[in-house]
Design an enzyme around this catalytic site. Structure first.
Site, PDB file in Angstrom:
ATOM      1  N   ASP A  71     -20.826   8.235  -8.378  1.00  0.00           N
ATOM      2  CA  ASP A  71     -21.907   8.542  -9.323  1.00  0.00           C
ATOM      3  C   ASP A  71     -23.114   7.670  -8.999  1.00  0.00           C
ATOM      4  O   ASP A  71     -22.982   6.452  -8.855  1.00  0.00           O
ATOM      5  CB  ASP A  71     -21.465   8.293 -10.762  1.00  0.00           C
ATOM      6  CG  ASP A  71     -22.514   8.815 -11.728  1.00  0.00           C
ATOM      7  OD1 ASP A  71     -22.747  10.031 -11.739  1.00  0.00           O
ATOM      8  OD2 ASP A  71     -23.128   7.999 -12.441  1.00  0.00           O
ATOM      9  N   ASP A 129       8.085 -32.278  12.286  1.00  0.00           N
ATOM     10  CA  ASP A 129       8.278 -32.518  10.852  1.00  0.00           C
ATOM     11  C   ASP A 129       9.194 -33.719  10.652  1.00  0.00           C
ATOM     12  O   ASP A 129       9.759 -34.253  11.617  1.00  0.00           O
ATOM     13  CB  ASP A 129       8.853 -31.258  10.164  1.00  0.00           C
ATOM     14  CG  ASP A 129       8.300 -31.109   8.749  1.00  0.00           C
ATOM     15  OD1 ASP A 129       8.222 -32.140   8.036  1.00  0.00           O
ATOM     16  OD2 ASP A 129       7.928 -29.998   8.359  1.00  0.00           O
ATOM     17  N   GLY A 186       9.519 -36.589  13.274  1.00  0.00           N
ATOM     18  CA  GLY A 186       8.597 -37.724  13.160  1.00  0.00           C
ATOM     19  C   GLY A 186       7.746 -37.605  11.918  1.00  0.00           C
ATOM     20  O   GLY A 186       7.806 -36.608  11.197  1.00  0.00           O
ATOM     21  N   ASP A 187       6.958 -38.649  11.698  1.00  0.00           N
ATOM     22  CA  ASP A 187       6.062 -38.681  10.542  1.00  0.00           C
ATOM     23  C   ASP A 187       4.642 -38.565  11.078  1.00  0.00           C
ATOM     24  O   ASP A 187       4.201 -39.424  11.856  1.00  0.00           O
ATOM     25  CB  ASP A 187       6.275 -40.020   9.814  1.00  0.00           C
ATOM     26  CG  ASP A 187       5.365 -40.166   8.610  1.00  0.00           C
ATOM     27  OD1 ASP A 187       4.338 -39.456   8.548  1.00  0.00           O
ATOM     28  OD2 ASP A 187       5.677 -40.987   7.735  1.00  0.00           O
ATOM     29  N   PHE A 188       3.946 -37.514  10.711  1.00  0.00           N
ATOM     30  CA  PHE A 188       2.644 -37.316  11.371  1.00  0.00           C
ATOM     31  C   PHE A 188       1.580 -38.336  10.956  1.00  0.00           C
ATOM     32  O   PHE A 188       0.506 -38.380  11.535  1.00  0.00           O
ATOM     33  CB  PHE A 188       2.143 -35.867  11.301  1.00  0.00           C
ATOM     34  CG  PHE A 188       2.050 -35.201   9.957  1.00  0.00           C
ATOM     35  CD1 PHE A 188       1.407 -35.798   8.893  1.00  0.00           C
ATOM     36  CD2 PHE A 188       2.571 -33.912   9.784  1.00  0.00           C
ATOM     37  CE1 PHE A 188       1.293 -35.149   7.671  1.00  0.00           C
ATOM     38  CE2 PHE A 188       2.469 -33.250   8.560  1.00  0.00           C
ATOM     39  CZ  PHE A 188       1.831 -33.892   7.501  1.00  0.00           C
ATOM     40  N   ARG A 245      -1.216 -24.822   5.495  1.00  0.00           N
ATOM     41  CA  ARG A 245      -0.897 -25.289   4.144  1.00  0.00           C
ATOM     42  C   ARG A 245      -0.483 -26.749   4.133  1.00  0.00           C
ATOM     43  O   ARG A 245       0.463 -27.138   3.460  1.00  0.00           O
ATOM     44  CB  ARG A 245       0.229 -24.435   3.545  1.00  0.00           C
ATOM     45  CG  ARG A 245      -0.064 -22.967   3.470  1.00  0.00           C
ATOM     46  CD  ARG A 245       1.186 -22.178   3.167  1.00  0.00           C
ATOM     47  NE  ARG A 245       1.672 -22.503   1.830  1.00  0.00           N
ATOM     48  CZ  ARG A 245       1.308 -21.863   0.742  1.00  0.00           C
ATOM     49  NH1 ARG A 245       0.478 -20.860   0.808  1.00  0.00           N
ATOM     50  NH2 ARG A 245       1.779 -22.215  -0.430  1.00  0.00           N
TER      51      ARG A 245
HETATM   52  C1  LIG Z   1     -31.921   8.611  -5.711  1.00  0.00           C
HETATM   53  C2  LIG Z   1     -31.369   9.792  -4.973  1.00  0.00           C
HETATM   54  C3  LIG Z   1     -30.294  10.528  -5.485  1.00  0.00           C
HETATM   55  N1  LIG Z   1     -29.810  11.600  -4.806  1.00  0.00           N
HETATM   56  C4  LIG Z   1     -28.705  12.417  -5.353  1.00  0.00           C
HETATM   57  C5  LIG Z   1     -27.318  11.947  -4.971  1.00  0.00           C
HETATM   58  C6  LIG Z   1     -26.467  12.624  -6.001  1.00  0.00           C
HETATM   59  O1  LIG Z   1     -26.075  13.897  -5.509  1.00  0.00           O
HETATM   60  C7  LIG Z   1     -27.385  12.803  -7.194  1.00  0.00           C
HETATM   61  C8  LIG Z   1     -26.985  11.950  -8.354  1.00  0.00           C
HETATM   62  O2  LIG Z   1     -26.121  12.671  -9.179  1.00  0.00           O
HETATM   63  P1  LIG Z   1     -24.561  12.388  -9.346  1.00  0.00           P
HETATM   64  O3  LIG Z   1     -24.234  12.688 -10.754  1.00  0.00           O
HETATM   65  O4  LIG Z   1     -24.228  11.057  -8.826  1.00  0.00           O
HETATM   66  O5  LIG Z   1     -23.868  13.440  -8.385  1.00  0.00           O
HETATM   67  P2  LIG Z   1     -23.919  15.019  -8.397  1.00  0.00           P
HETATM   68  O6  LIG Z   1     -24.041  15.548  -9.781  1.00  0.00           O
HETATM   69  O7  LIG Z   1     -24.960  15.478  -7.404  1.00  0.00           O
HETATM   70  O8  LIG Z   1     -22.516  15.384  -7.781  1.00  0.00           O
HETATM   71  P3  LIG Z   1     -21.059  15.078  -8.406  1.00  0.00           P
HETATM   72  O9  LIG Z   1     -21.208  14.552  -9.797  1.00  0.00           O
HETATM   73  O10 LIG Z   1     -20.346  16.384  -8.382  1.00  0.00           O
HETATM   74  O11 LIG Z   1     -20.462  14.084  -7.477  1.00  0.00           O
HETATM   75  O12 LIG Z   1     -28.663  12.377  -6.761  1.00  0.00           O
HETATM   76  C9  LIG Z   1     -30.375  11.973  -3.587  1.00  0.00           C
HETATM   77  O13 LIG Z   1     -29.918  12.954  -2.973  1.00  0.00           O
HETATM   78  N2  LIG Z   1     -31.386  11.235  -3.063  1.00  0.00           N
HETATM   79  C10 LIG Z   1     -31.914  10.160  -3.699  1.00  0.00           C
HETATM   80  O14 LIG Z   1     -32.866   9.520  -3.171  1.00  0.00           O
END
Ligand SMILES: Cc1cn([C@H]2C[C@H](O)[C@@H](COP(=O)(O)OP(=O)(O)OP(=O)(O)O)O2)c(=O)[nH]c1=O
Length: 665
Positions: free
Chosen positions: A88, A544, A569-571, A586
């Protein structure tokens, strides 16, 4: 052919990308990854106000996306994937989290808030490893991390903004722009991983795969020693100290030219100090943590600590669900205890119970019994281990919850138990990588010492007398260790740890130029055997104490390699055997600086230019804030000291050894 060998580790596995993002598909397939595409149905509607920092929101969303697919596939697709990847991407500016714009007006609000400013792009990534169990249930092991990239936008005029919005590009992209296309024209600079902005931090992902498949893979003896580092050092040939210097116990005078004259001196970019700081630099751009969902063990790496530490320093949470509404830059109100906070405290409070359950099951030979007779019920186990049925049942159930045993329900009958893979590999006493000896040491020596921790803290001294009725100054030579039984137990503990970690230590460096090595305090020789196994041209002398060498015969029948020999021996007192390489695994943490100087002096005296020292220890972070394993161990140490990489390097340097290489394994 793939460039990154880690990607090839996934060949033959069912890898699923839980994403509809064309950018993520492209990045991963360009990297040579073969995967099936199953876009997640998870709606990105988590309440942002629940998260202390924006990256936590991105990571949680990534987790939920991946988990939704991992859980759906066995039912809807009738197959269980091996790995599910979710991600994400969010943009944060001025304390707000920006996701994909809902319409042109929304895109306008987002882009104008980015105009002329630096902002952060976070991508949270979740990797779910699915393990199918015998009863058709699936265990999910979750690895998650995030990456941050800073991006600065130029000042955007109204015309530019609307032209860009009307191109249609902003609509499916976080923050309303695509850096990889027209949006690239808006950008003044990028600090960090470019692909992270586009939607997937490929480099960090490969590092995590490496952790999963190379470092944490417990196959063939290679283990992740959470926090254990090795240093390979060699004396500078230009130091007169090395040839014939008097063996005083103090540090040798340091030659300012030492580090400049040796051809193998590391450049700043690969110096040990730099590498130790690697975590700091990484934490600027990303962090990671390991959690096991549903069962088995829990891996925690240092970054998890960073994650917790960083909670107070990152942006306050936005208070809205929307894209740009109502952000709050003041101290967030305390909305009561958070689930994760409580969970962390409870984990800490219960930690000792889990340890003691493991120790008890191990002492009572439960894992050995279930190895030879899998499928016993609690009554049968109780009879075999000569214990109460009720107590045994509780212990077995606790072990199941800890991922050490598996139980199988039966209709109208009591469940039966057997070892998990973890128990098979590490807990039965006859397993090749058995930690049984070390567990016994923890239970019988470390545990009693820790039960007197409060007095140890008050008095600042070790608590041997209170715990065992005997004083202990030099743990290896005093009356406490004079008992054969205790000595054997201690040797067993060292033996098991050396067997489990030995291969990783022996193969951490290219040692091909060394023909002879001396393992100082090498105990039963388990580590020495790992070195000779890994290096066919190397002979190792184990040095050791006489009593240890005498008793090490108990362990010899396992080994027949005539390239391993023993010298008693004793180091601290006796002459050291001549060798090209001295292994200190260790050892140094057990001693204060004065003693370390005596030992290093003796090694320097025995060394000629080109000789080396291989040092293996838990290295404390430079700010001494971790790893906990090292800091917790220090609580029961009497005369010794835990040190960081720089401290060790300085000690070594003061005896004419420069640090040539530092690795973490
Ligand atoms: C900042 C930025 C984001 N993005 C994109 C990447 C991600 O696809 C999107 C962010 O949304 P996400 O929610 O991360 O992803 P998505 O909805 O596209 O896909 P899914 O949830 O199914 O994995 O923005 C670019 O392509 N270029 C950029 O410069």
């Amino acid at each position: 052919m793939v460039l990154n060998p880690v990607i090839s580790k996934l060949a033959g596995k069912l890898v699923v990308l839980a994403s509809a993002s064309p950018r993520r598909q492209e990045i991963l397939s360009n990297a040579g990854l073969r995967f099936e595409l199953v876009p997640s149905w998870f709606k990105e509607t988590l309440d942002k106000g629940l998260f202390k920092a924006p990256h936590e929101y991105a990571v949680e969303t990534a987790k939920q996306k991946a988990l939704e697919v991992a859980r759906r596939m066995p039912f809807k697709h009738l197959k269980t994937p091996d790995i599910v990847i979710g991600a994400d991407t969010i943009v944060t500016v001025d304390g707000m989290i920006l996701e994909k714009p809902v319409d042109k007006q929304d895109a306008y609000r987002m882009l104008s808030s980015l105009s002329g400013k630096e902002h952060s792009v976070f991508t949270g990534v979740a990797i779910i490893l699915c393990h199918e169990k015998e009863n058709d249930e699936v265990d999910y092991q979750l690895v998650h991390f995030y990456e941050e990239t800073k991006v600065k936008f130029a000042d955007l005029s109204e015309d530019m903004l609307w032209e860009y919005i009307n191109s249609g590009e902003p609509m499916d992209k976080a923050g309303g722009y695509g850096i990889q296309a027209l949006g690239g024209m808006l950008v003044e600079y990028v600090h960090g991983d470019f692909l992270n902005v586009v939607g997937f931090p490929l480099n960090h992902f490969c590092k995590q795969l490496d952790m999963i498949y190379n470092r944490l893979e417990l196959e063939s003896g290679s283990v992740h020693n959470n926090g254990t580092h090795l240093i390979l050092t060699q004396p500078s040939p230009n130091l007169p100290a090395l040839s014939k210097h008097s063996s005083s116990s103090g540090p040798r005078p340091k030659s300012p030219s030492a580090s400049q004259t040796n051809g193998t001196q590391s450049s700043p970019s690969d110096s040990p100090i730099h590498k130790v700081k690697r975590k700091d630099t990484e934490s600027e751009v990303g962090e990671s943590s390991w959690t096991l969902v549903n069962s088995l063990s829990k891996h925690t790496d240092d970054a998890e600590t960073e994650l917790r530490d960083s909670e107070n320093t990152k942006l306050p949470p936005t208070t809205s669900r929307g894209h740009m509404i109502g952000h709050n830059l003041t101290e967030p109100e305390d909305s009561g205890p958070k689930k994760e906070e409580l969970q962390r405290i409870i984990e800490l409070m219960d930690g000792f119970k889990a340890s003691k359950a493991l120790f008890t099951a191990s002492e009572m030979c439960v894992f050995d019994l279930l190895q030879s007779q899998p499928g016993l019920d609690a009554a049968q186990v109780a009879q075999e281990i000569k214990a109460s049925e009720k107590g045994t049942e509780c212990l077995l159930e606790a072990c199941v919850s800890l991922g050490l045993l598996k139980s199988k329900e039966r209709k109208y009958q009591r469940p039966v138990y057997k070892n998990t893979d973890l128990a098979k590999r590490f807990l039965r006493s006859d397993a090749p990588f058995s930690l049984h000896g070390y567990i016994q040491h923890c239970n019988n020596t470390v545990w009693p010492l820790f039960s007197h921790l409060e007095s140890a803290v008050r008095e600042g001294s070790n608590q041997h007398e209170k715990a065992f009725g005997k004083k202990s100054k030099d743990v290896f030579q005093d009356t406490f260790y004079n008992s054969q039984e205790i000595k054997l137990r201690f040797m067993n503990a060292m033996h098991s740890i050396a067997k489990v970690t030995g291969k990783a230590i022996a193969t951490a460096f290219d040692l091909s130029r060394f023909k002879t090595a001396c393992d100082l305090g090498g105990c039963t020789g388990a580590m020495a055997y790992e070195f000779t196994k890994a290096h066919p041209g190397l002979s190792v002398t184990v040095f050791d104490l006489p009593a240890v060498v005498e008793m090490s015969e108990h362990f010899h029948p396992l080994h027949t390699d005539n390239r391993v020999s023993f010298v008693a021996g004793d180091f601290f007192k006796d002459e050291l055997p001549k060798a090209d390489l001295y292994i200190l695994a260790r050892i140094l943490h057990d001693w204060p600086d004065e003693k370390v100087h005596i030992l290093l002096n003796k090694i320097a005296d025995a060394s000629t230019p080109g000789c080396g020292i291989l040092l293996s220890e838990i290295f404390l972070d430079e700010d001494r804030r971790g790893p906990s394993r090292g800091l917790l161990q220090a609580l029961s140490m009497s005369v010794g000291k835990q040190r960081g990489a720089t401290e060790y390097s300085l000690l070594l340097e003061s005896h004419g050894f420069i640090t040539a290489q530092d690795v973490q394994c």
